[in-house]
Structure formats: C-alpha cells, structure tokens
Design a protein around this motif. Structure first.
Motif, short mmCIF file in Angstrom:
data_model
loop_
_atom_site.label_atom_id
_atom_site.label_comp_id
_atom_site.label_asym_id
_atom_site.label_seq_id
_atom_site.Cartn_x
_atom_site.Cartn_y
_atom_site.Cartn_z
N UNK A 1 0.82 -1.22 0.00
CA UNK A 1 0.00 0.00 0.00
C UNK A 1 0.85 1.27 0.00
N UNK A 2 2.01 1.24 0.67
CA UNK A 2 2.88 2.42 0.66
C UNK A 2 3.41 2.68 -0.75
N UNK B 1 0.44 4.10 -2.87
CA UNK B 1 0.13 5.50 -2.60
C UNK B 1 1.35 6.43 -2.67
N UNK B 2 2.50 5.87 -2.99
CA UNK B 2 3.68 6.69 -3.23
C UNK B 2 4.26 7.36 -1.99
N UNK B 3 4.18 6.70 -0.82
CA UNK B 3 4.75 7.32 0.38
C UNK B 3 5.83 6.44 1.03
N UNK C 1 -5.28 5.59 5.59
CA UNK C 1 -5.88 4.53 4.78
C UNK C 1 -5.07 3.25 4.91
N UNK C 2 -3.75 3.35 4.82
CA UNK C 2 -2.89 2.17 4.95
C UNK C 2 -3.07 1.52 6.32
N UNK D 1 -7.84 7.26 -7.40
CA UNK D 1 -8.06 6.12 -8.29
C UNK D 1 -7.62 4.81 -7.63
N UNK D 2 -6.49 4.85 -6.94
CA UNK D 2 -6.00 3.65 -6.25
C UNK D 2 -6.97 3.23 -5.15
N UNK D 3 -7.52 4.21 -4.42
CA UNK D 3 -8.47 3.89 -3.35
C UNK D 3 -9.73 3.24 -3.92
N UNK D 4 -10.21 3.75 -5.04
CA UNK D 4 -11.40 3.16 -5.67
C UNK D 4 -11.14 1.69 -6.04
#
Length: 237
Positions: free
Chosen positions: A116-117, A120-122, A143-144, A169-172
C-alpha cells in the motif's frame, strides 16, 4: 455485513439520527449522501462503536456492536474525515503500532505496508515523523493503517478529500477489490459523480432521517444522482 436497525441518536433535544435502518451486504460498495449536519458522521461513528446510541441496534457480520464491541471492531476499519494520528511517530512506527493492536503477524504487516505504501507513493516518507506530512500524506497513511489488518468492513467518512487523482483512483480500486473478496464498504461523500460511478447502492439522509435508499439505478432512475439529491434537498425547504 452491516445492519443498522432503527438507529436513533440524540444530542440534547435534537435527534441527530432518527430511526434509521440500512443493510449493507457483503460485496457491496454503499454510498451515504447528505448535506453537512444531516447525520452521516454520527451514523458512521455509531456503526464503528465510537459513539453510544439511544435506540435501535447495529450488527457487524451478525454480531451486536453494543454487546460485543471488541469482536466487532476486529472486523472493522474506520477512516474519519480528519484522521488524528500520533504525529510524533515516524510513519512506519505508527503502522507497526496499529498492526500490533490488531495482532497482525510480522510477515503480513510487512507485505501489506510495502504494497500500500508503494501504491500511494509514500514509501520514501515512512521514516519521517508524521508531523512533517502534508494533509494528503496523512490521509494516505490513515488509509494504509486501516487496511493493515485486512478488514471485512471498511467505514469511511469523506475518504477522497485531500487525495490527489492518482491516490483517489488507487483507493477506488482497493474498495472494489475488498468487495470482490467478500468484504463491504460503507462511506459518506459529497463527490456525487464519484458515488454514482462507484457505488452499488446509495442512501440519502436529511435531518437525521432516511429519505431514500436502494441500488444506484433505483435511486437515480434516468436522472443523475446529483439531480436526485438536489431535488430531495429542496423538497421540504
């Protein structure tokens, strides 16, 4: 997966939620629509066991949240509209803390955090203190942390606020994947075009009372969700 049965919640002399009944089934993305102060957040917080309520009952996977709150919370993830995080912690320590709370194994947490990181790019920010994060980064971390125990029911309050288009978009995609694997999503939003495209079912609440609910097609018919919502909002004004 989530059954809200005649829920009533009162603040003083005001009924914030008035005899509300909804049923969110496994496999469903269920949108919850209403203006500010309509009772959405009160309903969501009641469904997660954060708020006590005055009347009715709420069941998570058939279990009463009043009688068995801990058992219910093990199955739930809740993402509030403005997450309160331990900002003195680095992101990775916060995620590991949440994983400890839910008893997630080292192998599972490592795999999910990485997945997930990266999505989401973190990943590169996880060593930094949360206090240095932007609002959007804090939302992504929340969210993560909500997904780290592989919840069966995800309840979200305005989850797309503060997310960039790629993260939204990733969350959807995550929401649909959870439902495809037997879970359920119940979320509030003011972004009606997103709700219209994403949700299997939708409910509209006004003044604490349920106005209409059903499949997206049943609710909006040949119109748009926005048109139906505005029409219902103006009906009694």
């Amino acid at each position: 997966m989530l059954k809200i049965d005649h829920l009533t919640k009162t603040y003083g002399n005001k009924k914030a939620v008035d005899d509300l009944s909804l049923h969110i089934n496994k496999g469903e993305i269920y949108g919850f629509i209403g203006h500010n102060g309509a009772g959405k957040t009160t309903t969501l917080k009641s469904a997660t066991g954060i708020l006590n309520f005055d009347g009715g009952e709420i069941y998570v996977d058939g279990i009463s949240i009043k009688d068995h709150p801990i058992e219910c919370k093990k199955k739930i993830a809740y993402i509030p509209d403005n997450p309160d995080l331990y900002e003195f912690m680095p992101g990775i320590k916060y995620l590991n803390f949440i994983a400890d709370v839910f008893g997630v194994s080292a192998e599972q947490r490592s795999e999910r955090i990485r997945k997930y990181a990266d999505l989401f790019g973190i990943t590169s920010n996880l060593a930094q203190p949360i206090s240095s994060y932007s609002h959007g980064m804090k939302q992504k971390l929340a969210i993560i942390s909500a997904l780290i125990h592989n919840p069966k029911l995800v309840i979200m309050d305005e989850p797309f606020v503060g997310l960039d288009p790629k993260a939204a978009h990733s969350l959807k995609e995550i929401m649909r994947d959870i439902c495809d694997n037997g879970g359920a999503i119940f979320f509030s939003t003011h972004v009606l075009d997103v709700a219209e495209k994403l949700c299997d079912k939708v409910a509209i609440i006004k003044g604490g009372k349920l106005i209409i609910s059903g499949t997206m097609e049943e609710v909006k018919g040949d119109s748009s969700l926005e048109s139906v919502f505005l029409e219902l909002e103006e009906a009694d004004d």
